[in-house]
Design an enzyme around this catalytic site. Structure first.
Site, mmCIF file in Angstrom:
data_model
loop_
_atom_site.group_PDB
_atom_site.id
_atom_site.type_symbol
_atom_site.label_atom_id
_atom_site.label_comp_id
_atom_site.label_asym_id
_atom_site.label_seq_id
_atom_site.Cartn_x
_atom_site.Cartn_y
_atom_site.Cartn_z
ATOM 1 N N ASP A 134 36.194 -22.988 3.176
ATOM 2 C CA ASP A 134 36.428 -21.622 2.720
ATOM 3 C C ASP A 134 35.197 -20.599 2.850
ATOM 4 O OD1 ASP A 134 37.535 -19.484 1.705
ATOM 5 O OD2 ASP A 134 38.456 -20.352 0.127
HETATM 6 C C1 NOJ Z 1 38.494 -16.733 0.908
HETATM 7 C C2 NOJ Z 1 39.691 -17.128 0.273
HETATM 8 O O1 NOJ Z 1 39.548 -18.170 -0.796
HETATM 9 C C3 NOJ Z 1 40.643 -17.810 1.334
HETATM 10 O O2 NOJ Z 1 41.791 -18.035 0.550
HETATM 11 C C4 NOJ Z 1 40.753 -17.001 2.683
HETATM 12 O O3 NOJ Z 1 41.471 -17.862 3.321
HETATM 13 C C5 NOJ Z 1 39.453 -16.665 2.989
HETATM 14 N N1 NOJ Z 1 38.323 -16.005 1.961
HETATM 15 C C6 NOJ Z 1 39.158 -16.041 4.544
HETATM 16 O O4 NOJ Z 1 39.504 -14.748 4.139
#
Ligand code: NOJ
Length: 775
Positions: free
Chosen positions: A302
């Protein structure tokens, strides 16, 4: 059962790059997945990837694992932040949040024509509930209990995203969430692993189709692995500590269901579990995901998840964070740059085995291969297709149907709804969300544009009979405001009207990531507004817009009608009008429990019985002094404009053996005056186990359409997979003994019958984690 992604890999072939790559690398045609019966195609793919790998420097390998950020944009194609030179040097394997046919095409050209090995880029984007045509938020879609339709919604999103150059979405989010304080509950399918698994599988199929190399499909990502929905106190990114049994019984099944239907990638969660952050969790990613479940796709971190290992306090420096994450099984570093900066040196120093790096790179290259990018790196970036797909009527029609099915009717006193179009000469539309376009779109609107959203006000204006006057008052300036100076005008409008539609709740920006709330009441003075409007005595229909259960006990008692609309996307107002005027009979059911007060959280239907189950007249039982122990609205609840009656469930046998299938039949009758669709639900309880079992667990559901007076017999099948759980010794088993099977229209309104599982030796039977019966 579905083919796993291993077996599905089909015809990626390389032609264009064959000209650019050395002959030994010329990508072959007709690959099949390694790990399946190793056919010639799989072998060709492996040969291609190995050959490419053998030519790569350590820096180029780390580059393939490096995902570079784009600039977020909701108004047009986003420009990349990373320099073009970085692409030329092979330092970027993928982009996050760069979308649009032209920009992706131009960047791809740099990678393919100007980098040493000509390896195409991956473009990833959060296509969560639609790309250009915005669908209801995932929690709303889950309220439809219609995985097939949710799969179609994902399919539409994939077709649009792929035309805009996106090959990889970070969806579906499959986190079980039992805490509505957590803002990300909006992104998932609610509290239940069975419903969540069905939706996870359907969405993966929708995004990926049957051939990933098809330019109309995108790779799906199951996220966030795992137990992110269980953060303490509902505070985003917070700590999780739970037993492995609960993890496996409740939180992991939707991930496994998604893996079973071939999801290409998985994203670890920001949280720790029992002291181990997911981005460093070898047990979770390598032992369970890869080794137990056979997942051979890409694990993508993430956003800065690897860097955050420093904040978690398990890595002293970035190099150690890189080492831990790669070893755990994280292949791609989303925007930390840590892999790029540290992995080459770590390998040279012998602190990271070269094989770990190579395995991760192999998985990324295989994904590019499966997507067909070595065959035609521009296949996804089509300006013509992108323009042709600019909010098509066909896609909007799917969004409208999805929105129609996503609403849940919570209350309808005296048949307030549906409104009679002919006798509503003046309609008052009141509330701060009635004409809010960004909120209509919902929490994660991809490439959607607020100006395309039909608000409730706009939808109702279109739907009223000719000559009907529509009065509009916001009542309060916005949902958070405490300014009540607009109440008088709102009340005056209500008094002039034959019916009132009051739209209150949260803005879309109050849900999603980093939007935890410590109380989940209606914000601002909206409740006071509702009280003033309802005091007029007019037929008031309260439409809730929100991304989480709210504590709306007053409305549940006093609003003549109460409709949960969540955030319905681009077709919001049309769909709300469909239901309010009775063009559509609501059929949604809650995928998550509504508490009466915040202090009841976590509250969910599949709870344990405890040693002292609640009894109102027994002091020393499990309950509260100040509020009932029961929810405001239970899981599975939702009304219709008609009524349904249920017979008792009938079983094909009162006793089954471990290899038998039990058939459960239930008669459902439409006892009202209108045609309607009922979501028939089946729950199971294992009465005595080696460990305690929930009082109810969903094990089947079907949407059934019934004409007035019509009866249908709905049948379900149960086998040992449905009875299985992690027993005392942490083996997945079905234990002999008595079970209760219940059917009905909500988890709190069922009829039940018992049956018995017997085994030849009276012992539990093993039910290993397989793909059968998991979705
Ligand atoms: C953080 C989020 O937790 C995740 O769900 C997302 O895919 C990523 N950012 C990318 O935007």
């Amino acid at each position: 059962m579905e083919l796993s992604r291993t077996m599905k890999r089909t015809g990626a072939a390389a032609l264009l790059l064959g000209a650019l790559l050395p002959a030994a690398c010329a990508p072959p045609t007709g690959a099949a997945r390694p790990g399946a019966a190793p056919g010639p195609a799989a072998t060709r793919e492996e040969q291609f990837v190995d050959s490419l790998l053998s030519q790569m420097t350590l820096e180029e390998k780390a580059g393939q694992l490096n995902m570079s950020p784009g600039r977020w944009s909701n108004t047009g194609p986003a420009a990349p932040v990373g320099g073009e030179d970085q692409i030329r040097r092979g330092e970027i394997g993928s982009f996050l949040g760069v979308w649009g046919a032209q920009v992706t095409h131009d960047l791809q050209r740099i990678a393919v024509e100007q980098s040493r090995l000509h390896i195409p880029l991956l473009f990833s984007f959060d296509v969560i509930h639609g790309y250009r045509t915005i669908f209801p938020v995932p929690l709303a879609e889950a309220s439809s209990w219609d995985p097939e339709l949710a799969g179609r919604a994902a399919r539409v999103a994939a077709v649009e995203a792929a035309a805009g150059g996106v090959q990889w979405t970070f969806a579906p989010m499959v986190d079980i969430a039992r805490d509505p304080r957590w803002g990300r509950i909006v992104e998932g399918s609610g509290e239940d692993p069975f419903l969540g698994s069905a939706l996870a599988a359907a969405r993966v199929r929708g995004f990926q189709g049957t051939d990933l190399a098809d330019s109309l499909t995108v790779a799906a990502t199951l996220k966030h692995f795992a137990a992110y929905g269980a953060v303490e106190a509902g505070r985003d990114y917070n700590t999780v500590d739970m037993s492995e049994r609960r993890l496996r019984d409740v939180y992991l099944p939707p991930f496994h269901a998604g893996v079973c239907v071939g999801a290409e990638s998985v994203m670890p969660s920001f949280n720790e579990i029992s002291g181990v952050p997911s981005h460093a969790n070898h047990h979770l990613i390598t032992d369970i995901l890869r080794n137990e479940w056979g997942f051979d796709g890409v694990v993508v971190s993430d956003y800065t998840g690897i860097m955050e290992l420093l904040h978690h306090g398990i890595a002293a420096d970035s190099a150690e964070a890189a080492r831990l994450a790669l070893h755990a099984g994280v292949d791609v570093d989303m925007v930390s740059r840590i892999y790029l900066d540290f992995l080459p040196e770590l390998v040279r120093q012998g602190r990271v085995p070269q094989s770990e790096l190579d395995d991760a790179v192999r998985r990324v290259l295989r994904m590019k291969y499966d997507l067909g990018l070595f065959q035609d790196p521009y296949r996804y970036s089509s300006v013509a297709r992108e323009q042709a797909l600019e909010l098509t009527p066909e896609h909007r029609a799917v969004a409208r149907r999805m929105a129609d099915e996503s609403m849940v009717l919570l209350r309808n006193q005296g048949a307030t709804l549906p409104l009679d179009r002919g006798s509503v000469h003046t309609l008052a539309v009141i509330g701060p969300l009635a004409d809010d376009q960004p909120s209509s779109l919902g929490s994660w609107a991809g490439a959607g544009r607020p100006e395309d959203a039909v608000t409730v006000l706009a939808g109702l204006r279109k739907a009223v009979a000719p000559g009907t006057t529509v009065l509009y008052e916001k009542g309060v300036p916005d949902v958070l405001s405490t300014d009540s100076s607009g109440f008088a005008a709102a009340v005056a409008a209500a008094q002039k009207a034959d019916a009132v539609v009051l739209v209150v709740g949260e803005t879309a920006a109050m849900t999603g990531e980093a939007t935890s709330r410590a109380t989940i009441d209606l914000p601002g003075v909206q409740l006071q507004l509702a009280k003033a409007v309802i005091a007029t005595g007019k037929p008031v229909v309260t439409v809730l817009m929100n991304g989480r259960p709210l504590t709306v006990d007053w409305l549940a008692e006093h609003s003549p009608a109460l409709l949960e609309s969540w955030f319905l996307g681009v077709e919001t107002g049309n769909a709300v009008a469909d239901v309010l005027f009775g063009q559509v009979n609501p059929s949604g059911k809650l995928p998550v429990t509504f508490p009466r007060v915040t202090g009841q959280i976590p509250i969910y239907y599949a709870h344990k019985n405890t040693g002292r189950p609640p009894q109102a007249d027994q002091h020393y039982t499990s309950k509260y002094l100040d509020v009932p122990w029961t929810p405001l609205y239970p899981f599975g609840y939702g009304l219709s404009y008609t009524t349904f009656s249920y017979g008792a469930p009938r079983l094909s046998s009162a006793t089954i053996g471990p290899d038998d299938t039990l058939r459960v039949a239930v008669d459902v009758t439409n006892t009202g005056q209108r045609a309607g669709t009922e979501v028939v639900q089946l729950y199971l309880r294992d009465l005595v186990g080696s460990v305690t079992r929930p009082v109810e667990q969903l094990r089947g559901f079907q949407r059934v359409e019934l004409q007035p007076g019509q009866t249908k017999t709905v049948t379900f099948s149960l086998d040992r997979n449905d009875l299985a759980f992690y027993g005392l010794d942490m083996k997945r088993v079905a234990e002999p003994g008595w079970f209760t099977v219940s059917t009905g229209g909500s988890s709190a309104d069922v009829k039940s019958v018992n049956f018995q599982l017997t085994t030849p030796d009276g012992q539990a039977v093993a039910v290993p984690e397989g793909c059968e019966g998991r979705s």
